[in-house]
Design an enzyme around this catalytic site. Structure first.
Site, PDB file in Angstrom:
ATOM      1  N   HIS A 222      47.713  31.109  48.939  1.00 10.32           N
ATOM      2  CA  HIS A 222      47.911  32.140  47.793  1.00 10.32           C
ATOM      3  C   HIS A 222      49.241  32.933  48.350  1.00 10.32           C
ATOM      4  O   HIS A 222      49.938  33.119  47.539  1.00 10.32           O
ATOM      5  CB  HIS A 222      46.666  32.950  47.706  1.00 10.32           C
ATOM      6  CG  HIS A 222      46.962  33.808  46.653  1.00 10.32           C
ATOM      7  ND1 HIS A 222      47.218  33.761  45.564  1.00 10.32           N
ATOM      8  CD2 HIS A 222      46.852  35.386  47.128  1.00 10.32           C
ATOM      9  CE1 HIS A 222      47.225  34.978  44.707  1.00 10.32           C
ATOM     10  NE2 HIS A 222      46.958  35.869  45.655  1.00 10.32           N
TER      11      HIS A 222
ATOM     12  N   GLU B 297      43.528  31.509  51.514  1.00  5.10           N
ATOM     13  CA  GLU B 297      44.291  32.649  51.324  1.00  5.10           C
ATOM     14  C   GLU B 297      45.978  32.555  51.619  1.00  5.10           C
ATOM     15  O   GLU B 297      46.764  33.092  50.987  1.00  5.10           O
ATOM     16  CB  GLU B 297      43.717  33.588  52.617  1.00  5.10           C
ATOM     17  CG  GLU B 297      44.277  35.134  52.958  1.00  5.10           C
ATOM     18  CD  GLU B 297      44.449  35.833  51.582  1.00  5.10           C
ATOM     19  OE1 GLU B 297      45.335  36.781  51.631  1.00  5.10           O
ATOM     20  OE2 GLU B 297      43.853  35.527  50.484  1.00  5.10           O
TER      21      GLU B 297
ATOM     22  N   HIS C 125      31.505  45.117  29.764  1.00 10.94           N
ATOM     23  CA  HIS C 125      32.465  43.890  29.723  1.00 10.94           C
ATOM     24  C   HIS C 125      31.840  43.316  28.580  1.00 10.94           C
ATOM     25  O   HIS C 125      32.795  42.952  27.548  1.00 10.94           O
ATOM     26  CB  HIS C 125      32.586  43.041  30.810  1.00 10.94           C
ATOM     27  CG  HIS C 125      33.460  41.789  30.615  1.00 10.94           C
ATOM     28  ND1 HIS C 125      34.744  42.039  30.387  1.00 10.94           N
ATOM     29  CD2 HIS C 125      33.297  40.422  30.748  1.00 10.94           C
ATOM     30  CE1 HIS C 125      35.560  40.986  30.361  1.00 10.94           C
ATOM     31  NE2 HIS C 125      34.469  40.070  30.436  1.00 10.94           N
TER      32      HIS C 125
ATOM     33  N   HIS D 156      45.447  44.779  41.421  1.00 11.71           N
ATOM     34  CA  HIS D 156      46.237  43.436  41.905  1.00 11.71           C
ATOM     35  C   HIS D 156      46.153  42.553  40.681  1.00 11.71           C
ATOM     36  O   HIS D 156      47.127  41.891  40.395  1.00 11.71           O
ATOM     37  CB  HIS D 156      45.734  43.117  42.988  1.00 11.71           C
ATOM     38  CG  HIS D 156      46.516  41.741  43.835  1.00 11.71           C
ATOM     39  ND1 HIS D 156      47.805  41.943  44.115  1.00 11.71           N
ATOM     40  CD2 HIS D 156      46.091  40.661  44.133  1.00 11.71           C
ATOM     41  CE1 HIS D 156      48.344  40.746  44.542  1.00 11.71           C
ATOM     42  NE2 HIS D 156      47.181  39.967  44.677  1.00 11.71           N
TER      43      HIS D 156
ATOM     44  N   HIS E   4      38.134  31.347  32.491  1.00 11.56           N
ATOM     45  CA  HIS E   4      38.119  32.537  32.021  1.00 11.56           C
ATOM     46  C   HIS E   4      39.349  33.243  32.310  1.00 11.56           C
ATOM     47  O   HIS E   4      39.984  33.792  31.441  1.00 11.56           O
ATOM     48  CB  HIS E   4      36.942  33.205  32.508  1.00 11.56           C
ATOM     49  CG  HIS E   4      36.531  34.270  31.406  1.00 11.56           C
ATOM     50  ND1 HIS E   4      36.269  34.106  29.987  1.00 11.56           N
ATOM     51  CD2 HIS E   4      36.136  35.617  31.819  1.00 11.56           C
ATOM     52  CE1 HIS E   4      35.730  35.381  29.396  1.00 11.56           C
ATOM     53  NE2 HIS E   4      35.743  36.194  30.467  1.00 11.56           N
TER      54      HIS E   4
END
Length: 366
Positions: free
Chosen positions: A111, A108, A287, A180, A343
């Site tokens: 990032h 975290e 999706h 986000h 992906h």
């Protein structure tokens, strides 16, 4: 207030250290370039690191590290997990597989450091763009976007940072996490558009192609939003077969109303109850249907492009194939992290390609 400002400054400083290496490389590579050439190289550098940030953000989410440091901007008010060691150790001891562990805290915070570094690069790009704009001698005969574009990009990245903070403070609220992701993709597109403006190239193509590219770009954006909604609701394996969904069913019982109730907590319905399997399956199937539409649209665009721009046709076909393969791998291989990251990376690459293609099929550039 000091509990916020002190770690914010410390995290920004570490982000500056992260950005220092790329900046040194940029300076060395572009020291003999013109002012516009240096800005072009800096934009490309920011674009590359933004792509990396998007992929690493996906890694953060996929490893359940989003709450590895449950406060913001620091980690238990410290600049790094080193200073928060005792707090993390206590949380990990109480719940060894919970949201807070040493590994998740580091993921975290890495990032956040990378995001800070990208933000500082964009701040520098904004400052240098205005300096270039106000120096007519330097910019004579050189193509460059209006400085308002990097200014917009700087404002955009600040909003993106705010959503990053809300992602933590609102405990992975699905709508916030999805926004986000979308703001991250939007940042990539803004930088790709500006990168093209330094060397405007018009693609000879039939009339109407620009509208077609714009339409496909919007479709891909909508599909990325659906994909983000699948991921943030952990609905990837709600349908664990292909082409059927679950238990050999092509169209199981689905609850679209609950699945697409946007303002709700993770794993909960709008009324506070647990989100059922039917809602998760509805998210997944939406999706899949979107993927069918988008895949068809990208293939059709590639076919139209082939007589006029064969390389672009091949790139779009490759991106579509990559997305199809990685998306199917997520389902049939039980959501391996490599396929999931591939992906996300493919979605970012496809949006970047379409943004550049849109810029080149227009007559005007920013």
């Amino acid at each position: 207030m000091n509990e916020l400002l002190l770690p914010l400054g410390q995290v920004a400083a570490i982000g500056g250290a992260v950005a220092l290496g790329p900046l040194i490389w940029w300076r060395q590579r572009s020291r003999d370039s013109s002012s516009a050439g240096r800005l072009r190289a800096l934009t490309l550098l920011a674009l590359f690191l933004t792509f990396d940030l998007i992929v690493f953000g996906a890694f953060t989410r996929l490893t359940d590290s989003g709450l590895g440091c449950p406060d913001w901007p620091g980690c238990y008010s410290a600049a790094s997990p080193v200073g928060a060691h005792a707090h993390i150790e206590a949380a990990q001891t109480a719940m060894p597989t919970g949201p807070v562990t040493h590994a998740k805290a580091w993921i975290e915070m890495l990032h956040r450091y990378l995001a800070s570094g990208v933000g500082l690069l964009i701040l520098l790009l904004c400052v240098l763009s205005w300096r270039h704009h106000r120096a007519p001698v330097q910019r004579a005969g050189e193509a460059a976007p209006s400085p308002w574009w990097p200014t917009l990009t700087l404002a955009w990245v600040c909003v993106q940072g705010a959503f990053g903070a809300l992602t933590v403070t609102m405990k992975l609220f699905p709508a916030i996490v999805t926004l986000h992701l979308l703001f991250g993709m939007g940042l990539l597109m803004l930088l790709a558009w500006q990168r093209e403006a330094y060397a405007p190239r018009v693609l000879a193509a039939p009339s109407g192609l620009r509208a077609a590219v714009a339409a496909v770009l919007l479709l891909v954006l909508a599909q990325v939003a659906l994909g983000g909604w699948v991921s943030t609701n952990y609905a990837v394996l709600a349908c664990d077969e292909f082409p059927t969904c679950h238990g050999g069913q092509w169209w199981p019982q689905l609850d679209f109303a609950q699945g697409f109730s946007l303002w709700r907590e993770l794993g909960q319905r709008a009324d506070g109850g647990y989100l059922g399997f039917e809602a998760l399956a509805a998210i997944h199937m939406a999706h899949r249907l979107g993927a069918l539409v988008v895949f068809t649209a990208v293939i059709a665009l590639a076919i139209v492009l082939r007589p006029h721009a064969a390389p672009w046709s091949r790139w779009l076909l490759a991106a579509a194939g990559w997305q199809l393969a990685s998306g199917l791998s997520n389902v049939v291989l039980d959501w391996p992290i490599v396929a999931a990251l591939a992906h996300t990376a493919g979605a970012a690459a496809l949006l970047g390609l379409l943004t550049i293609l849109l810029a080149r099929t227009g007559r005007a550039h920013p």
